[in-house]
Every structure is written in structure tokens, then in C-alpha cells.
Design a protein around this motif. Structure first.
Motif, PDB file in Angstrom:
ATOM      1  N   SER A 121       0.805  -1.162   0.121  1.00 41.37           N
ATOM      2  CA  SER A 121      -0.042  -0.026  -0.156  1.00 41.37           C
ATOM      3  C   SER A 121       0.823   1.316  -0.035  1.00 41.37           C
ATOM      4  O   SER A 121       2.022   1.405   0.749  1.00 41.37           O
ATOM      5  CB  SER A 121      -0.962  -0.090   1.368  1.00 41.37           C
ATOM      6  N   SER A 122       0.599   2.249  -0.826  1.00 41.79           N
ATOM      7  CA  SER A 122       1.410   3.253  -1.149  1.00 41.79           C
ATOM      8  C   SER A 122       1.864   4.164  -0.003  1.00 41.79           C
ATOM      9  O   SER A 122       1.210   4.367   0.911  1.00 41.79           O
ATOM     10  CB  SER A 122       0.806   4.147  -2.165  1.00 41.79           C
ATOM     11  N   GLY A 123       3.293   4.588   0.269  1.00 37.19           N
ATOM     12  CA  GLY A 123       3.556   5.332   1.410  1.00 37.19           C
ATOM     13  C   GLY A 123       3.805   4.543   2.797  1.00 37.19           C
ATOM     14  O   GLY A 123       4.445   4.943   3.567  1.00 37.19           O
ATOM     15  N   ILE A 124       3.693   3.310   2.788  1.00 34.09           N
ATOM     16  CA  ILE A 124       3.933   2.468   3.995  1.00 34.09           C
ATOM     17  C   ILE A 124       5.050   1.530   4.029  1.00 34.09           C
ATOM     18  O   ILE A 124       5.388   0.936   2.862  1.00 34.09           O
ATOM     19  CB  ILE A 124       2.463   1.573   4.183  1.00 34.09           C
ATOM     20  N   GLY A 125       5.835   1.640   4.997  1.00 37.70           N
ATOM     21  CA  GLY A 125       6.937   0.695   4.914  1.00 37.70           C
ATOM     22  C   GLY A 125       6.653  -0.402   5.756  1.00 37.70           C
ATOM     23  O   GLY A 125       6.306  -0.157   6.963  1.00 37.70           O
ATOM     24  N   TYR A 126       6.970  -1.696   5.095  1.00 35.80           N
ATOM     25  CA  TYR A 126       6.912  -3.003   5.814  1.00 35.80           C
ATOM     26  C   TYR A 126       8.027  -3.488   6.580  1.00 35.80           C
ATOM     27  O   TYR A 126       9.068  -3.231   5.938  1.00 35.80           O
ATOM     28  CB  TYR A 126       6.238  -3.894   4.843  1.00 35.80           C
ATOM     29  N   GLU A 127       7.821  -4.150   7.437  1.00 35.74           N
ATOM     30  CA  GLU A 127       8.834  -4.828   8.466  1.00 35.74           C
ATOM     31  C   GLU A 127       8.568  -6.212   9.023  1.00 35.74           C
ATOM     32  O   GLU A 127       7.480  -6.340   9.470  1.00 35.74           O
ATOM     33  CB  GLU A 127       9.371  -3.714   9.450  1.00 35.74           C
ATOM     34  N   PHE A 128       9.488  -7.073   8.231  1.00 34.20           N
ATOM     35  CA  PHE A 128       8.910  -8.496   8.646  1.00 34.20           C
ATOM     36  C   PHE A 128      10.245  -9.343   9.263  1.00 34.20           C
ATOM     37  O   PHE A 128      11.338  -9.126   8.839  1.00 34.20           O
ATOM     38  CB  PHE A 128       8.612  -9.253   7.477  1.00 34.20           C
ATOM     39  N   ILE A 129      10.081 -10.250  10.188  1.00 41.46           N
ATOM     40  CA  ILE A 129      10.961 -11.140  10.446  1.00 41.46           C
ATOM     41  C   ILE A 129      10.407 -12.487  10.357  1.00 41.46           C
ATOM     42  O   ILE A 129       9.279 -12.858  10.780  1.00 41.46           O
ATOM     43  CB  ILE A 129      11.207 -11.033  12.153  1.00 41.46           C
ATOM     44  N   ILE A 130      11.079 -13.423   9.649  1.00 40.74           N
ATOM     45  CA  ILE A 130      10.681 -14.674   9.037  1.00 40.74           C
ATOM     46  C   ILE A 130      11.689 -16.050   9.420  1.00 40.74           C
ATOM     47  O   ILE A 130      12.825 -15.733   9.142  1.00 40.74           O
ATOM     48  CB  ILE A 130      10.460 -14.864   7.372  1.00 40.74           C
ATOM     49  N   THR A 131      11.238 -16.454  10.503  1.00 44.27           N
ATOM     50  CA  THR A 131      12.082 -17.388  11.114  1.00 44.27           C
ATOM     51  C   THR A 131      11.728 -19.089  10.927  1.00 44.27           C
ATOM     52  O   THR A 131      10.556 -19.114  11.188  1.00 44.27           O
ATOM     53  CB  THR A 131      12.340 -17.266  12.430  1.00 44.27           C
ATOM     54  N   ASP A 132      12.464 -19.883  10.432  1.00 49.54           N
ATOM     55  CA  ASP A 132      12.082 -21.155  10.343  1.00 49.54           C
ATOM     56  C   ASP A 132      10.560 -21.599   9.738  1.00 49.54           C
ATOM     57  O   ASP A 132       9.939 -22.191  10.163  1.00 49.54           O
ATOM     58  CB  ASP A 132      12.086 -21.845  11.759  1.00 49.54           C
ATOM     59  N   CYS A 133      10.483 -20.986   8.567  1.00 43.70           N
ATOM     60  CA  CYS A 133       9.311 -21.219   7.842  1.00 43.70           C
ATOM     61  C   CYS A 133       9.363 -22.174   6.540  1.00 43.70           C
ATOM     62  O   CYS A 133      10.658 -22.226   6.148  1.00 43.70           O
ATOM     63  CB  CYS A 133       8.567 -19.664   7.605  1.00 43.70           C
ATOM     64  N   VAL A 134       8.316 -22.421   6.257  1.00 44.69           N
ATOM     65  CA  VAL A 134       8.441 -23.221   4.793  1.00 44.69           C
ATOM     66  C   VAL A 134       7.187 -22.504   4.027  1.00 44.69           C
ATOM     67  O   VAL A 134       6.043 -22.679   4.269  1.00 44.69           O
ATOM     68  CB  VAL A 134       7.965 -24.685   5.136  1.00 44.69           C
ATOM     69  N   ALA A 148       4.047  -2.028  -4.944  1.00 45.31           N
ATOM     70  CA  ALA A 148       3.471  -1.093  -3.800  1.00 45.31           C
ATOM     71  C   ALA A 148       3.914  -1.053  -2.543  1.00 45.31           C
ATOM     72  O   ALA A 148       3.946  -0.558  -1.363  1.00 45.31           O
ATOM     73  CB  ALA A 148       2.064  -0.763  -3.930  1.00 45.31           C
ATOM     74  N   ALA A 149       4.644  -2.545  -2.591  1.00 48.07           N
ATOM     75  CA  ALA A 149       5.401  -2.885  -1.066  1.00 48.07           C
ATOM     76  C   ALA A 149       6.722  -2.289  -1.077  1.00 48.07           C
ATOM     77  O   ALA A 149       7.737  -2.730  -1.519  1.00 48.07           O
ATOM     78  CB  ALA A 149       5.069  -4.412  -0.982  1.00 48.07           C
ATOM     79  N   LYS A 150       6.839  -1.327   0.111  1.00 52.74           N
ATOM     80  CA  LYS A 150       8.093  -0.720   0.263  1.00 52.74           C
ATOM     81  C   LYS A 150       8.517  -1.551   1.554  1.00 52.74           C
ATOM     82  O   LYS A 150       8.072  -1.099   2.692  1.00 52.74           O
ATOM     83  CB  LYS A 150       7.914   0.916   0.598  1.00 52.74           C
ATOM     84  N   ILE A 151       9.635  -2.176   1.460  1.00 50.53           N
ATOM     85  CA  ILE A 151      10.228  -3.118   2.587  1.00 50.53           C
ATOM     86  C   ILE A 151      11.201  -2.366   3.181  1.00 50.53           C
ATOM     87  O   ILE A 151      12.319  -1.975   2.364  1.00 50.53           O
ATOM     88  CB  ILE A 151      10.531  -4.459   2.135  1.00 50.53           C
ATOM     89  N   SER A 152      11.001  -2.166   4.459  1.00 51.25           N
ATOM     90  CA  SER A 152      12.250  -1.341   5.021  1.00 51.25           C
ATOM     91  C   SER A 152      13.009  -2.305   5.906  1.00 51.25           C
ATOM     92  O   SER A 152      13.893  -2.116   6.425  1.00 51.25           O
ATOM     93  CB  SER A 152      11.706  -0.329   5.922  1.00 51.25           C
TER      94      SER A 152
END
Length: 197
Positions: A121-134, A148-152
Motif C-alpha cells: 500500500s503506497s507510502g507504508i514501510g513494511y518490516e518482517f521477521i521470518i524464521t524457520d518457515c516453509v 507498492a510494497a516498500k520493504i524497510s
């Protein structure tokens, strides 16, 4: 209890609550619309695990429409298997302002489209932690971000994205703070110029 609705527990919960989901198979499409910690009993494919399969064919199994507040107040999904059984759309769809999200020991597999999709979504910065996933054996990409996904911040640790039809990981929007360690991204069939794996 086994057989109860995860959505009913989400609806009854308050922001910041922890929901513990018993082992078993839950046939429902859920929407997480408040910051919660949702903890299952495992992401494998046995009777000891927590498995969500879709009740609606062309709908994501899990839709996340909200976010965590900060790095210390995160939305957390852990020890859960999202199994599309091939007749849904996406496994986990993150819409709107879904940031400060942690997936720990989450499997999103056998979905007709993407395992995890963040259109952005425009203008939103996304922050993720992904651990031990499949994020494997999906008809689209294992883990995909839209233009439109600005990943920070995106930290992916010991995660598998194998055997997806399109790509293991596919990032189309602005991306900073990417850290990948461990895991595997094998036997995906996308364009190697636009994905890693």
C-alpha cells in the motif's frame, strides 16, 4: 479446544492478546484484524500440528489486515501450517498496513497461488521477521511482495521456499534491510533474473 473456530477466538480477543490454538485441522478462512500473537502447536502435517485449510475456494486461507505497532509490539504467527490443498488462492495475504509482523515456524504450502503475498500500500514501510518457515509447493511464488510494497526490513532465517511454480522469493517493490541466512530456495521455476531461486 480442537474443532473450535480460530476466527471466533480472534473476534473475541483484545489487541495484544495471545491466542493458543490447539493441535488439529481447522477448515476456515481467517482474517486477523488486530495485533495478536497466534500460537499453534506445530507447522508439520501430523495430528500433533495446527493445520488451517480453506473452507472457501478462491479466498486466501489467512488474511492479515493490520500490523504490529513497533518492533517490541509485533503481530506474531507461530507454529501453524496453512495448507491450501490446491483449491484456494493464496496462503497468507497481507493487506493494508501489515508491518512489524513475525512468522516463526509457519508453513504456507500447497496453495493455488502464492504462499505469502504482500501487494503493498503506497507510502507504508513494511518490516518482517521470518524464521524457520516453509513456503513451498505453491502455484505462484513462495514469498512475494508487490510493486507498492516498500520493504524497510526483511530478515529471513532458516526458511525453505522450494518447489514453487513461479519463484521462491520475488520482490518487486523498493527493498532495503534484506538479510537472508540459512534455508533453501531450490527447484523453483521462475525467471532467474527477477527472483533469487
Amino acid at each position: 479446544e480442537e474443532g473450535d473456530s480460530i476466527q471466533a477466538a480472534i473476534n473475541a480477543a483484545s489487541v495484544g492478546d495471545t491466542i493458543k490454538v490447539a493441535r488439529g485441522t481447522y477448515t476456515e478462512n481467517i482474517t486477523i484484524n488486530k495485533r495478536l500473537k497466534i500460537e499453534g502447536s506445530g507447522s508439520g502435517d501430523t495430528t500433533n500440528d495446527t493445520i488451517i485449510t480453506p473452507s472457501l475456494a478462491s479466498t486466501p486461507v489467512v488474511t492479515i489486515t493490520t500490523s504490529g505497532n513497533s518492533d517490541s509490539e509485533r503481530l506474531v504467527l507461530s507454529n501453524i501450517r496453512v495448507d491450501g490443498t490446491g483449491n484456494n488462492s493464496e496462503g497468507i495475504h497481507i493487506s493494508g498496513s501489515g508491518s512489524y509482523i513475525t512468522f516463526s515456524n509457519v508453513a504456507s504450502v500447497n496453495n493455488k497461488s502464492h504462499g505469502v503475498h504482500i501487494p503493498g500500500s503506497s507510502g507504508i514501510g513494511y518490516e518482517f521477521i521470518i524464521t524457520d518457515c516453509v513456503f513451498s509447493n505453491n502455484g505462484g511464488v513462495g514469498f512475494r511482495t508487490g510493486s507498492a510494497a516498500k520493504i524497510s526490513g526483511l530478515t529471513i532465517t532458516n526458511t525453505q521456499a522450494d518447489g514453487n511454480y513461479s519463484a521462491g522469493l520475488y520482490f518487486t517493490g523498493p527493498l532495503t534491510g534484506l538479510n537472508i541466512s540459512g534455508g533453501s530456495f531450490d527447484n523453483n521455476y521462475g525467471d532467474p533474473n527477477n527472483s533469487n531461486g
